[in-house]
Design a protein around this motif. Structure first.
Motif, PDB file in Angstrom:
ATOM      1  N   LYS A 275       0.814  -1.018   0.073  1.00 14.06           N
ATOM      2  CA  LYS A 275      -0.076   0.039  -0.063  1.00 14.06           C
ATOM      3  C   LYS A 275       0.932   1.295  -0.039  1.00 14.06           C
ATOM      4  CE  LYS A 275      -3.682   0.532   2.610  1.00 14.06           C
ATOM      5  NZ  LYS A 275      -4.478   0.748   3.701  1.00 14.06           N
ATOM      6  N   LEU A 276       1.882   1.189   0.546  1.00 13.78           N
ATOM      7  CA  LEU A 276       2.847   2.285   0.982  1.00 13.78           C
ATOM      8  C   LEU A 276       3.633   2.690  -0.714  1.00 13.78           C
ATOM      9  CD1 LEU A 276       4.622   4.354   2.389  1.00 13.78           C
ATOM     10  CD2 LEU A 276       6.181   2.537   2.836  1.00 13.78           C
ATOM     11  N   LEU A 277       3.910   1.297  -1.374  1.00 13.10           N
ATOM     12  CA  LEU A 277       4.538   1.763  -2.658  1.00 13.10           C
ATOM     13  C   LEU A 277       3.600   2.154  -3.597  1.00 13.10           C
ATOM     14  CD1 LEU A 277       6.810  -1.731  -2.905  1.00 13.10           C
ATOM     15  CD2 LEU A 277       7.289   0.618  -1.825  1.00 13.10           C
ATOM     16  N   LYS A 281       3.867   5.912  -5.560  1.00 10.22           N
ATOM     17  CA  LYS A 281       3.906   5.819  -7.004  1.00 10.22           C
ATOM     18  C   LYS A 281       2.629   6.897  -7.560  1.00 10.22           C
ATOM     19  CE  LYS A 281       3.236   3.001 -11.073  1.00 10.22           C
ATOM     20  NZ  LYS A 281       3.143   1.437 -11.499  1.00 10.22           N
ATOM     21  N   ASN A 282       1.479   6.567  -6.933  1.00 11.10           N
ATOM     22  CA  ASN A 282       0.234   7.153  -7.618  1.00 11.10           C
ATOM     23  C   ASN A 282      -0.143   8.729  -6.890  1.00 11.10           C
ATOM     24  OD1 ASN A 282      -0.506   4.823  -8.975  1.00 11.10           O
ATOM     25  ND2 ASN A 282      -1.440   4.010  -7.110  1.00 11.10           N
ATOM     26  N   GLU A 283       0.264   8.770  -5.829  1.00 13.72           N
ATOM     27  CA  GLU A 283       0.026  10.203  -5.110  1.00 13.72           C
ATOM     28  C   GLU A 283       1.094  11.103  -5.007  1.00 13.72           C
ATOM     29  OE1 GLU A 283      -2.557  10.285  -1.856  1.00 13.72           O
ATOM     30  OE2 GLU A 283      -3.669   8.537  -2.334  1.00 13.72           O
ATOM     31  N   VAL A 323      12.336   8.379   1.514  1.00 12.79           N
ATOM     32  CA  VAL A 323      11.569   9.261   0.564  1.00 12.79           C
ATOM     33  C   VAL A 323      12.558  10.168  -0.506  1.00 12.79           C
ATOM     34  CG1 VAL A 323      10.534  11.647   0.843  1.00 12.79           C
ATOM     35  CG2 VAL A 323       9.785   9.638   2.619  1.00 12.79           C
ATOM     36  N   ASN A 324      13.766  10.242  -0.122  1.00 10.97           N
ATOM     37  CA  ASN A 324      14.540  11.089  -1.012  1.00 10.97           C
ATOM     38  C   ASN A 324      15.236  10.306  -1.911  1.00 10.97           C
ATOM     39  OD1 ASN A 324      14.946  13.876   0.067  1.00 10.97           O
ATOM     40  ND2 ASN A 324      15.364  12.864   1.837  1.00 10.97           N
ATOM     41  N   GLY A 325      15.052   9.116  -1.878  1.00  7.14           N
ATOM     42  CA  GLY A 325      15.433   8.035  -3.045  1.00  7.14           C
ATOM     43  C   GLY A 325      14.205   8.082  -4.066  1.00  7.14           C
ATOM     44  N   TYR A 326      12.917   8.354  -3.640  1.00  7.30           N
ATOM     45  CA  TYR A 326      11.891   8.517  -4.580  1.00  7.30           C
ATOM     46  C   TYR A 326      12.004  10.147  -5.340  1.00  7.30           C
ATOM     47  CZ  TYR A 326       8.963   4.757  -3.686  1.00  7.30           C
ATOM     48  OH  TYR A 326       8.342   3.449  -3.583  1.00  7.30           O
ATOM     49  N   ARG A 327      12.530  10.868  -4.512  1.00  8.22           N
ATOM     50  CA  ARG A 327      12.698  12.640  -5.149  1.00  8.22           C
ATOM     51  C   ARG A 327      14.023  12.282  -6.335  1.00  8.22           C
ATOM     52  NH1 ARG A 327      12.475  15.471   0.812  1.00  8.22           N
ATOM     53  NH2 ARG A 327      10.283  15.649   0.732  1.00  8.22           N
ATOM     54  N   VAL A 328      15.074  11.650  -5.802  1.00  5.62           N
ATOM     55  CA  VAL A 328      16.068  11.670  -6.811  1.00  5.62           C
ATOM     56  C   VAL A 328      15.434  10.808  -8.302  1.00  5.62           C
ATOM     57  CG1 VAL A 328      18.162  10.339  -7.300  1.00  5.62           C
ATOM     58  CG2 VAL A 328      17.703  11.297  -5.175  1.00  5.62           C
TER      59      VAL A 328
END
Length: 379
Positions: A275-277, A281-283, A323-328
């Protein structure tokens, strides 16, 4: 020598004035200001001794003897109050000043019962006077405070760093490097006092002068460095000092071993992790520059502790890195888009959720092993 003491006294008073009159000053600012005043009094006391005024005014002897016992507690409390919101002293904070108060009480017979001649004699005999046990006890107390307070202050910063990484996806504005350097500087002075004392009194090394002058000179250098860098340091002499909202930086996020008691089953953790992933991804909640663990947990309708457990166990990362992995990845995606080819890298980084150039560059290189420009050129 006169110039050194004069500079140290007036510079410490000048820095204290800056701290006391600044707008929106914090409790940490007041503590640092008191520390500067305390240092100026200590320097002035020794300067008067150096000029021979103690012989002219014997009642000055011993007045500032307990002052070094304030330095360790004030260092620790400054670091403590710099890292958390603290509108006022708590009762337990005052306990740090007990050694100082006890020493003054123990010196009462000397300060108020001795004549001028007796004080001069006691000062000349120093550790051979009838107050030898008091001098030794005072030194032992200083030794203890000089060791434990820098260690405790450094531990406070370490806990703070862990708390921030486990609960926030951005770094606070206060410079932890500054606080660490402040601790190292104070620790070096404390150590010099101890070494000079042990050499002169323990091993009878003759310096040709009072050994106390060595740490006093180091204190003046310390004040000069504090003034030079402190003026430029965000959060110390300006009005932009911000604190994290956590009530107690010792209450860091739980370690992995404590998650065994959380009651979250492995199967449930895997479902929540998915659910977290999906949410990430979506929001794309990571686009919020000041995203916190509690905010993300609220979106998933779970507790912050359970979310921390899921990220630690399933992704083997803390919240900050997760979180910062997603930002990168978002930055790489945006920077690779033809429609963003005319945008500067910082603008794209801010659109990806980063809140500063320094944090963006640091995180990007940590994750990819390259600077943003190097990465894009090699892609």
């Amino acid at each position: 020598m006169n110039t050194i003491f004069t500079v140290g006294i007036f510079l410490s008073l000048f820095l204290a004035t800056l701290l006391f009159v600044k707008k929106n000053k914090s409790l940490a600012d007041n503590v640092l200001g008191v520390w500067m005043v305390t240092i100026s009094i200590q320097l002035a006391s020794y300067y008067l001794y150096f000029l021979g005024y103690w012989e002219t005014y014997p009642h000055l002897v011993g007045v500032t003897t307990p002052f070094p016992l304030l330095f360790g507690p004030l260092l620790y409390l400054y670091v403590d109050f710099s890292l958390r919101k603290a509108p006022r002293f708590r009762p337990k904070d005052w306990l740090h000043f007990l050694p100082f108060a006890i020493t003054y009480l123990a010196m009462t017979p000397f300060l108020f019962g001795y004549s001028a001649e007796q004080k001069l004699l006691a000062d000349s005999l120093d550790f051979n006077s009838e107050f030898k046990s008091l001098f030794i006890t005072g030194f032992v107390m200083f030794f203890i405070t000089a060791v434990i307070y820098p260690v405790f202050a450094y531990r406070k910063i370490t806990n703070y760093q862990k708390y921030i990484s486990d609960n926030f996806a951005y770094k606070e504005t206060i410079s932890l490097r500054w606080l660490k350097n402040l601790i190292w500087g104070a620790a070096a002075i404390f150590l010099s006092v101890i070494i000079a004392f042990l050499l002169q009194e323990g091993l009878n090394v003759d310096f040709g002068f009072k050994a106390e002058i060595i740490p006093d000179i180091l204190v003046v250098i310390f004040i000069a460095v504090l003034g030079f860098f402190g003026i430029r340091q965000q959060g110390i002499f300006n009005d932009t000092h911000t604190h994290t909202s956590n009530p107690d930086i010792d209450a860091v996020a739980p370690e992995k071993e404590s998650y065994k008691k959380s009651g979250l089953k492995t199967s449930d953790a895997e479902i929540l992790h998915q659910k977290l992933l999906d949410l990430m991804k979506n929001e794309k909640p990571y686009l919020e520059p000041k995203l916190s663990l509690s905010q993300l947990a609220e979106k998933l309708d779970i507790t912050s502790n359970n979310l921390s457990q899921i990220i630690n166990q399933c992704d083997e990362k803390n919240f900050y890195d997760f979180v910062n992995g997603y930002r990168v990845q978002e930055f790489i995606s945006l920077a690779s888009s033809p429609q963003n080819k005319n945008m500067n890298l910082l603008g794209i980084a801010l659109d990806a959720g980063f809140n500063s150039k320094s944090s963006f560059n640091q995180v990007f290189k940590k994750i990819t092993g390259k600077t943003p420009r190097e990465y894009l050129l090699s892609d």
